[in-house]
Design a protein around this motif. Structure first.
Motif, PDB file in Angstrom:
ATOM      1  N   GLU A 150      21.599  -7.677   9.298  1.00  0.00           N
ATOM      2  CA  GLU A 150      22.994  -7.902   9.659  1.00  0.00           C
ATOM      3  C   GLU A 150      23.913  -8.108   8.454  1.00  0.00           C
ATOM      4  O   GLU A 150      25.136  -8.160   8.609  1.00  0.00           O
ATOM      5  N   GLU A 151      23.352  -8.252   7.268  1.00  0.00           N
ATOM      6  CA  GLU A 151      24.158  -8.565   6.098  1.00  0.00           C
ATOM      7  C   GLU A 151      24.929  -7.351   5.569  1.00  0.00           C
ATOM      8  O   GLU A 151      25.981  -7.498   4.954  1.00  0.00           O
ATOM      9  N   THR A 152      24.389  -6.156   5.809  1.00  0.00           N
ATOM     10  CA  THR A 152      24.984  -4.952   5.232  1.00  0.00           C
ATOM     11  C   THR A 152      25.582  -4.090   6.331  1.00  0.00           C
ATOM     12  O   THR A 152      24.855  -3.481   7.121  1.00  0.00           O
ATOM     13  N   PRO A 153      26.911  -4.007   6.430  1.00  0.00           N
ATOM     14  CA  PRO A 153      27.543  -3.188   7.465  1.00  0.00           C
ATOM     15  C   PRO A 153      27.591  -1.711   7.079  1.00  0.00           C
ATOM     16  O   PRO A 153      27.485  -1.376   5.893  1.00  0.00           O
ATOM     17  N   PRO A 154      27.771  -0.831   8.063  1.00  0.00           N
ATOM     18  CA  PRO A 154      27.942   0.588   7.741  1.00  0.00           C
ATOM     19  C   PRO A 154      29.322   0.841   7.147  1.00  0.00           C
ATOM     20  O   PRO A 154      30.289   0.139   7.457  1.00  0.00           O
ATOM     21  N   MET A 155      29.409   1.839   6.272  1.00  0.00           N
ATOM     22  CA  MET A 155      30.714   2.247   5.749  1.00  0.00           C
ATOM     23  C   MET A 155      31.418   3.063   6.818  1.00  0.00           C
ATOM     24  O   MET A 155      30.826   3.981   7.408  1.00  0.00           O
ATOM     25  N   ALA A 156      32.667   2.738   7.101  1.00  0.00           N
ATOM     26  CA  ALA A 156      33.367   3.281   8.265  1.00  0.00           C
ATOM     27  C   ALA A 156      33.495   4.804   8.231  1.00  0.00           C
ATOM     28  O   ALA A 156      33.099   5.488   9.170  1.00  0.00           O
ATOM     29  N   ARG A 157      34.038   5.336   7.156  1.00  0.00           N
ATOM     30  CA  ARG A 157      34.214   6.786   7.072  1.00  0.00           C
ATOM     31  C   ARG A 157      34.473   7.187   5.631  1.00  0.00           C
ATOM     32  O   ARG A 157      34.772   6.356   4.777  1.00  0.00           O
ATOM     33  N   GLY A 158      34.364   8.478   5.367  1.00  0.00           N
ATOM     34  CA  GLY A 158      34.587   8.975   4.013  1.00  0.00           C
ATOM     35  C   GLY A 158      33.696  10.162   3.717  1.00  0.00           C
ATOM     36  O   GLY A 158      33.188  10.819   4.649  1.00  0.00           O
ATOM     37  N   TYR A 159      33.482  10.436   2.450  1.00  0.00           N
ATOM     38  CA  TYR A 159      32.703  11.588   2.024  1.00  0.00           C
ATOM     39  C   TYR A 159      31.748  11.189   0.910  1.00  0.00           C
ATOM     40  O   TYR A 159      32.052  10.328   0.090  1.00  0.00           O
ATOM     41  N   LEU A 160      30.604  11.836   0.899  1.00  0.00           N
ATOM     42  CA  LEU A 160      29.654  11.697  -0.200  1.00  0.00           C
ATOM     43  C   LEU A 160      29.617  13.027  -0.936  1.00  0.00           C
ATOM     44  O   LEU A 160      29.413  14.078  -0.317  1.00  0.00           O
ATOM     45  N   ASP A 161      29.799  12.987  -2.239  1.00  0.00           N
ATOM     46  CA  ASP A 161      29.775  14.235  -2.995  1.00  0.00           C
ATOM     47  C   ASP A 161      28.779  14.113  -4.141  1.00  0.00           C
ATOM     48  O   ASP A 161      28.036  13.137  -4.247  1.00  0.00           O
ATOM     49  N   GLY A 162      28.759  15.123  -4.997  1.00  0.00           N
ATOM     50  CA  GLY A 162      27.875  15.101  -6.145  1.00  0.00           C
ATOM     51  C   GLY A 162      26.411  15.082  -5.750  1.00  0.00           C
ATOM     52  O   GLY A 162      26.014  15.558  -4.679  1.00  0.00           O
ATOM     53  N   VAL A 163      25.596  14.514  -6.622  1.00  0.00           N
ATOM     54  CA  VAL A 163      24.154  14.464  -6.394  1.00  0.00           C
ATOM     55  C   VAL A 163      23.835  13.631  -5.150  1.00  0.00           C
ATOM     56  O   VAL A 163      22.967  13.986  -4.351  1.00  0.00           O
ATOM     57  N   THR A 164      24.558  12.517  -4.958  1.00  0.00           N
ATOM     58  CA  THR A 164      24.322  11.669  -3.784  1.00  0.00           C
ATOM     59  C   THR A 164      24.547  12.445  -2.501  1.00  0.00           C
ATOM     60  O   THR A 164      23.739  12.381  -1.567  1.00  0.00           O
ATOM     61  N   GLY A 165      25.638  13.202  -2.440  1.00  0.00           N
ATOM     62  CA  GLY A 165      25.915  14.014  -1.260  1.00  0.00           C
ATOM     63  C   GLY A 165      24.831  15.051  -1.015  1.00  0.00           C
ATOM     64  O   GLY A 165      24.434  15.287   0.135  1.00  0.00           O
ATOM     65  N   ALA A 166      24.325  15.661  -2.092  1.00  0.00           N
ATOM     66  CA  ALA A 166      23.270  16.666  -1.954  1.00  0.00           C
ATOM     67  C   ALA A 166      21.989  16.046  -1.397  1.00  0.00           C
ATOM     68  O   ALA A 166      21.314  16.636  -0.544  1.00  0.00           O
ATOM     69  N   LEU A 167      21.643  14.836  -1.844  1.00  0.00           N
ATOM     70  CA  LEU A 167      20.431  14.173  -1.358  1.00  0.00           C
ATOM     71  C   LEU A 167      20.564  13.786   0.114  1.00  0.00           C
ATOM     72  O   LEU A 167      19.632  13.975   0.901  1.00  0.00           O
ATOM     73  N   VAL A 168      21.720  13.255   0.488  1.00  0.00           N
ATOM     74  CA  VAL A 168      21.917  12.845   1.880  1.00  0.00           C
ATOM     75  C   VAL A 168      21.930  14.060   2.801  1.00  0.00           C
ATOM     76  O   VAL A 168      21.357  14.030   3.897  1.00  0.00           O
ATOM     77  N   GLU A 169      22.568  15.132   2.357  1.00  0.00           N
ATOM     78  CA  GLU A 169      22.605  16.344   3.182  1.00  0.00           C
ATOM     79  C   GLU A 169      21.197  16.844   3.477  1.00  0.00           C
ATOM     80  O   GLU A 169      20.877  17.245   4.604  1.00  0.00           O
ATOM     81  N   GLN A 170      20.329  16.809   2.464  1.00  0.00           N
ATOM     82  CA  GLN A 170      18.948  17.229   2.666  1.00  0.00           C
ATOM     83  C   GLN A 170      18.236  16.294   3.635  1.00  0.00           C
ATOM     84  O   GLN A 170      17.432  16.721   4.463  1.00  0.00           O
ATOM     85  N   GLY A 171      18.543  15.003   3.545  1.00  0.00           N
ATOM     86  CA  GLY A 171      17.872  14.035   4.395  1.00  0.00           C
ATOM     87  C   GLY A 171      18.224  14.140   5.858  1.00  0.00           C
ATOM     88  O   GLY A 171      17.440  13.734   6.725  1.00  0.00           O
ATOM     89  N   ILE A 172      19.396  14.682   6.177  1.00  0.00           N
ATOM     90  CA  ILE A 172      19.835  14.761   7.572  1.00  0.00           C
ATOM     91  C   ILE A 172      18.868  15.592   8.411  1.00  0.00           C
ATOM     92  O   ILE A 172      18.533  15.223   9.543  1.00  0.00           O
ATOM     93  N   ASP A 173      18.412  16.702   7.868  1.00  0.00           N
ATOM     94  CA  ASP A 173      17.586  17.641   8.640  1.00  0.00           C
ATOM     95  C   ASP A 173      16.172  17.759   8.106  1.00  0.00           C
ATOM     96  O   ASP A 173      15.534  18.809   8.249  1.00  0.00           O
ATOM     97  N   SER A 174      15.646  16.696   7.496  1.00  0.00           N
ATOM     98  CA  SER A 174      14.285  16.747   6.977  1.00  0.00           C
ATOM     99  C   SER A 174      13.609  15.406   7.216  1.00  0.00           C
ATOM    100  O   SER A 174      14.263  14.420   7.572  1.00  0.00           O
ATOM    101  N   PRO A 175      12.296  15.327   7.009  1.00  0.00           N
ATOM    102  CA  PRO A 175      11.596  14.054   7.178  1.00  0.00           C
ATOM    103  C   PRO A 175      11.945  13.016   6.116  1.00  0.00           C
ATOM    104  O   PRO A 175      11.565  11.852   6.249  1.00  0.00           O
ATOM    105  N   LEU A 176      12.646  13.424   5.053  1.00  0.00           N
ATOM    106  CA  LEU A 176      12.994  12.493   3.997  1.00  0.00           C
ATOM    107  C   LEU A 176      14.079  11.533   4.475  1.00  0.00           C
ATOM    108  O   LEU A 176      15.154  11.959   4.894  1.00  0.00           O
ATOM    109  N   ALA A 177      13.798  10.242   4.429  1.00  0.00           N
ATOM    110  CA  ALA A 177      14.785   9.223   4.793  1.00  0.00           C
ATOM    111  C   ALA A 177      15.636   8.908   3.573  1.00  0.00           C
ATOM    112  O   ALA A 177      15.102   8.661   2.495  1.00  0.00           O
ATOM    113  N   VAL A 178      16.955   8.905   3.739  1.00  0.00           N
ATOM    114  CA  VAL A 178      17.857   8.672   2.616  1.00  0.00           C
ATOM    115  C   VAL A 178      18.857   7.579   2.982  1.00  0.00           C
ATOM    116  O   VAL A 178      19.506   7.641   4.026  1.00  0.00           O
ATOM    117  N   GLY A 179      18.962   6.589   2.109  1.00  0.00           N
ATOM    118  CA  GLY A 179      19.929   5.515   2.287  1.00  0.00           C
ATOM    119  C   GLY A 179      20.786   5.369   1.049  1.00  0.00           C
ATOM    120  O   GLY A 179      20.284   5.433  -0.075  1.00  0.00           O
TER     121      GLY A 179
END
Length: 249
Positions: A150-179
Protein backbone atom coordinates in the motif's frame (compact mmCIF):
# COMPACT_ATOMS: atom_id res chain seq x y z
CA UNK A 1 25.50 -24.74 -31.88
CA UNK A 2 26.50 -21.45 -30.23
CA UNK A 3 24.20 -20.88 -27.23
CA UNK A 4 25.08 -17.21 -26.70
CA UNK A 5 22.27 -14.71 -27.28
CA UNK A 6 22.29 -12.76 -30.55
CA UNK A 7 24.08 -9.40 -30.56
CA UNK A 8 22.69 -6.20 -32.01
CA UNK A 9 24.86 -4.18 -34.34
CA UNK A 10 25.29 -1.44 -31.73
CA UNK A 11 25.20 -3.20 -28.35
CA UNK A 12 26.27 -6.48 -26.78
CA UNK A 13 26.13 -7.80 -23.22
CA UNK A 14 29.26 -9.58 -21.98
CA UNK A 15 29.01 -11.44 -18.66
CA UNK A 16 31.24 -13.53 -16.43
CA UNK A 17 28.32 -15.20 -14.64
CA UNK A 18 24.60 -15.64 -15.20
CA UNK A 19 22.28 -12.96 -13.80
CA UNK A 20 19.83 -13.55 -10.96
CA UNK A 21 16.06 -13.79 -11.47
CA UNK A 22 15.64 -10.03 -11.00
CA UNK A 23 17.55 -7.34 -12.91
CA UNK A 24 17.47 -3.89 -11.26
CA UNK A 25 18.43 -1.04 -13.61
CA UNK A 26 19.48 2.58 -13.17
CA UNK A 27 19.89 4.53 -16.42
CA UNK A 28 21.48 7.87 -17.31
CA UNK A 29 18.18 9.70 -17.61
CA UNK A 30 16.82 13.05 -16.44
CA UNK A 31 17.64 13.84 -12.83
CA UNK A 32 20.07 10.89 -12.62
CA UNK A 33 18.30 9.81 -9.44
CA UNK A 34 17.81 6.23 -10.60
CA UNK A 35 21.47 5.97 -11.55
CA UNK A 36 22.48 7.51 -8.21
CA UNK A 37 20.28 5.02 -6.34
CA UNK A 38 21.74 1.98 -8.12
CA UNK A 39 25.29 3.27 -7.74
CA UNK A 40 24.76 3.68 -3.99
CA UNK A 41 23.21 0.22 -3.65
CA UNK A 42 26.18 -1.36 -5.44
CA UNK A 43 28.51 0.23 -2.93
CA UNK A 44 26.45 -0.42 0.20
CA UNK A 45 25.62 -4.03 -0.70
CA UNK A 46 29.29 -4.64 -1.59
CA UNK A 47 28.54 -6.09 -5.01
CA UNK A 48 31.18 -7.15 -7.51
CA UNK A 49 31.22 -6.62 -11.27
CA UNK A 50 29.86 -9.55 -13.26
CA UNK A 51 29.64 -8.13 -16.78
CA UNK A 52 29.19 -5.08 -18.99
CA UNK A 53 27.47 -3.75 -22.09
CA UNK A 54 29.58 -2.66 -25.04
CA UNK A 55 28.49 -0.11 -27.63
CA UNK A 56 29.66 0.38 -31.19
CA UNK A 57 29.10 3.13 -33.70
CA UNK A 58 27.95 5.85 -31.28
CA UNK A 59 29.61 8.53 -29.10
CA UNK A 60 30.69 6.94 -25.84
CA UNK A 61 32.26 7.78 -22.50
CA UNK A 62 34.78 5.93 -20.35
CA UNK A 63 34.25 6.57 -16.63
CA UNK A 64 37.13 6.04 -14.23
CA UNK A 65 37.43 5.51 -10.48
CA UNK A 66 40.67 6.13 -8.58
CA UNK A 67 42.55 6.32 -11.86
CA UNK A 68 41.12 3.05 -13.20
CA UNK A 69 38.91 3.16 -16.33
CA UNK A 70 35.65 1.23 -16.32
CA UNK A 71 32.94 0.30 -18.79
CA UNK A 72 30.06 2.78 -19.06
CA UNK A 73 27.38 0.13 -18.46
CA UNK A 74 28.15 -2.58 -15.93
CA UNK A 75 26.47 -5.47 -14.14
CA UNK A 76 26.94 -6.22 -10.44
CA UNK A 77 25.87 -8.98 -8.06
CA UNK A 78 26.93 -11.25 -5.19
CA UNK A 79 26.19 -14.93 -4.52
CA UNK A 80 23.73 -14.50 -1.64
CA UNK A 81 21.61 -11.71 -3.20
CA UNK A 82 18.82 -12.57 -5.64
CA UNK A 83 19.38 -9.40 -7.64
CA UNK A 84 21.67 -8.34 -10.45
CA UNK A 85 22.13 -4.57 -10.74
CA UNK A 86 22.73 -2.74 -14.01
CA UNK A 87 24.46 0.65 -13.76
CA UNK A 88 24.32 2.67 -16.98
CA UNK A 89 26.35 5.88 -17.24
CA UNK A 90 26.09 6.19 -21.03
CA UNK A 91 23.49 8.50 -22.54
CA UNK A 92 21.61 6.45 -25.12
CA UNK A 93 19.97 8.67 -27.77
CA UNK A 94 16.24 8.02 -28.32
CA UNK A 95 16.90 6.63 -31.80
CA UNK A 96 19.10 3.90 -30.24
CA UNK A 97 17.01 3.16 -27.16
CA UNK A 98 15.24 0.33 -29.01
CA UNK A 99 18.44 -1.55 -29.98
CA UNK A 100 19.91 -0.95 -26.51
CA UNK A 101 16.82 -2.32 -24.80
CA UNK A 102 16.70 -5.21 -27.29
CA UNK A 103 20.28 -6.23 -26.41
CA UNK A 104 19.38 -6.30 -22.72
CA UNK A 105 16.18 -8.24 -23.41
CA UNK A 106 17.95 -10.82 -25.58
CA UNK A 107 20.39 -11.35 -22.75
CA UNK A 108 17.72 -11.62 -20.02
CA UNK A 109 15.69 -14.05 -22.14
CA UNK A 110 18.76 -16.20 -22.80
CA UNK A 111 19.40 -16.47 -19.05
CA UNK A 112 15.77 -16.89 -18.00
CA UNK A 113 15.52 -13.63 -16.03
CA UNK A 114 12.00 -13.42 -14.60
CA UNK A 115 11.65 -9.70 -13.97
CA UNK A 116 13.24 -6.37 -14.77
CA UNK A 117 12.97 -3.38 -12.42
CA UNK A 118 13.84 0.20 -13.37
CA UNK A 119 14.30 3.01 -10.83
CA UNK A 120 13.82 6.39 -12.44
CA UNK A 121 12.76 9.97 -11.84
CA UNK A 122 10.45 12.29 -13.72
CA UNK A 123 10.57 16.11 -13.93
CA UNK A 124 7.11 17.39 -13.08
CA UNK A 125 5.38 20.13 -11.15
CA UNK A 126 4.79 18.78 -7.69
CA UNK A 127 4.18 19.75 -4.10
CA UNK A 128 5.91 18.32 -1.00
CA UNK A 129 2.96 15.93 -0.69
CA UNK A 130 4.05 14.35 -3.99
CA UNK A 131 7.47 13.39 -2.61
CA UNK A 132 6.88 9.67 -2.88
CA UNK A 133 7.54 6.83 -5.28
CA UNK A 134 4.97 5.74 -7.86
CA UNK A 135 4.89 2.63 -10.01
CA UNK A 136 4.16 1.66 -13.61
CA UNK A 137 4.14 -2.12 -13.96
CA UNK A 138 2.98 -4.95 -16.17
CA UNK A 139 0.14 -7.07 -14.77
CA UNK A 140 2.37 -10.00 -13.83
CA UNK A 141 4.84 -7.78 -12.00
CA UNK A 142 2.06 -6.02 -10.12
CA UNK A 143 0.48 -9.32 -9.07
CA UNK A 144 3.84 -10.75 -8.00
CA UNK A 145 5.27 -7.78 -6.10
CA UNK A 146 2.67 -5.08 -5.49
CA UNK A 147 -0.60 -6.76 -4.53
CA UNK A 148 -1.16 -5.88 -0.89
CA UNK A 149 1.64 -3.29 -0.96
CA UNK A 150 0.00 0.00 0.00
CA UNK A 151 2.98 2.35 0.31
CA UNK A 152 3.59 2.77 -3.42
CA UNK A 153 0.68 4.13 -5.50
CA UNK A 154 0.35 3.76 -9.27
CA UNK A 155 1.36 6.70 -11.45
CA UNK A 156 -1.86 8.17 -12.82
CA UNK A 157 -0.95 8.74 -16.46
CA UNK A 158 1.86 9.70 -18.80
CA UNK A 159 4.40 8.14 -21.14
CA UNK A 160 7.50 6.00 -20.82
CA UNK A 161 10.14 6.58 -23.45
CA UNK A 162 13.75 5.68 -24.11
CA UNK A 163 15.19 2.40 -22.87
CA UNK A 164 12.62 2.20 -20.04
CA UNK A 165 9.75 2.46 -22.51
CA UNK A 166 11.31 -0.23 -24.71
CA UNK A 167 11.63 -2.64 -21.75
CA UNK A 168 8.06 -2.07 -20.56
CA UNK A 169 6.67 -2.46 -24.07
CA UNK A 170 8.36 -5.84 -24.35
CA UNK A 171 7.02 -6.85 -20.95
CA UNK A 172 3.39 -6.18 -21.87
CA UNK A 173 3.16 -9.11 -24.28
CA UNK A 174 5.79 -11.49 -22.91
CA UNK A 175 6.42 -13.60 -19.80
CA UNK A 176 8.95 -11.00 -18.63
CA UNK A 177 7.56 -9.02 -15.68
CA UNK A 178 8.61 -5.37 -15.74
CA UNK A 179 8.20 -2.79 -12.99
CA UNK A 180 9.20 0.88 -13.09
CA UNK A 181 9.46 2.98 -9.94
CA UNK A 182 9.45 6.73 -10.53
CA UNK A 183 9.60 9.74 -8.27
CA UNK A 184 9.36 13.50 -8.99
CA UNK A 185 12.65 15.39 -9.13
CA UNK A 186 13.68 19.00 -8.66
CA UNK A 187 15.88 20.98 -11.01
CA UNK A 188 19.15 20.12 -9.28
CA UNK A 189 20.98 17.13 -10.66
CA UNK A 190 21.08 14.76 -9.04
CA UNK A 191 18.18 15.10 -6.61
CA UNK A 192 19.58 13.14 -3.64
CA UNK A 193 16.25 13.05 -1.81
CA UNK A 194 14.64 11.50 -4.88
CA UNK A 195 17.39 8.86 -5.03
CA UNK A 196 16.80 8.03 -1.36
CA UNK A 197 13.07 7.55 -1.99
CA UNK A 198 13.86 5.08 -4.76
CA UNK A 199 16.33 3.21 -2.55
CA UNK A 200 13.81 2.98 0.28
CA UNK A 201 11.15 1.61 -2.09
CA UNK A 202 13.21 -1.19 -3.65
CA UNK A 203 14.97 -2.14 -0.41
CA UNK A 204 11.64 -2.63 1.34
CA UNK A 205 10.14 -4.46 -1.63
CA UNK A 206 13.07 -6.87 -2.00
CA UNK A 207 13.84 -7.31 1.68
CA UNK A 208 17.33 -5.91 2.21
CA UNK A 209 18.43 -3.18 4.62
CA UNK A 210 20.40 -0.15 3.46
CA UNK A 211 21.42 2.87 5.51
CA UNK A 212 20.96 5.94 3.29
CA UNK A 213 22.63 8.35 5.71
CA UNK A 214 26.03 8.09 3.94
CA UNK A 215 24.33 9.14 0.68
CA UNK A 216 23.10 12.33 2.34
CA UNK A 217 26.48 12.94 3.99
CA UNK A 218 28.35 12.72 0.68
CA UNK A 219 25.69 14.58 -1.30
CA UNK A 220 28.06 17.37 -2.37
CA UNK A 221 30.70 14.96 -3.65
CA UNK A 222 28.10 12.87 -5.46
CA UNK A 223 26.51 16.00 -6.90
CA UNK A 224 29.83 17.18 -8.40
CA UNK A 225 30.40 13.81 -10.06
CA UNK A 226 26.92 13.54 -11.50
CA UNK A 227 26.75 17.20 -12.49
CA UNK A 228 29.67 16.46 -14.80
CA UNK A 229 27.82 13.44 -16.14
CA UNK A 230 24.68 15.57 -16.53
CA UNK A 231 26.65 18.12 -18.59
CA UNK A 232 27.77 15.31 -20.87
CA UNK A 233 24.17 14.05 -21.03
CA UNK A 234 22.93 17.48 -22.13
CA UNK A 235 25.74 17.85 -24.67
CA UNK A 236 24.90 14.44 -26.14
CA UNK A 237 21.22 15.38 -26.29
CA UNK A 238 22.11 18.60 -28.14
CA UNK A 239 24.18 16.62 -30.64
CA UNK A 240 21.28 14.23 -31.10
CA UNK A 241 18.85 17.11 -31.76
CA UNK A 242 21.26 18.73 -34.19
CA UNK A 243 21.66 15.43 -36.03
CA UNK A 244 17.87 15.00 -36.30
CA UNK A 245 17.48 18.59 -37.54
CA UNK A 246 20.03 17.97 -40.30
CA UNK A 247 18.18 14.81 -41.33
CA UNK A 248 15.07 16.84 -42.18
CA UNK A 249 16.76 19.75 -43.92
Amino acid sequence: MDSTPPKSRQFAVEDTEAPKQTLLCGFASYGLSGLTAVDFLIDQLELTETGHVSAEGMPSITPFENGTPTHHTRLFSRPDLELTLLKNELFVPPVLSGPFGEAILDWTEHHGVAEVVVVDAVPMRHSPDDHQTYYVATDDYRQRRLDGEEETPPMARGYLDGVTGALVEQGIDSPLAVGVFRTPVHEQMPDIDAAIRLIDTVSELYGFEVDTEPLQEFADEIERYYNELADRYEAAAERERAFEDRMYM
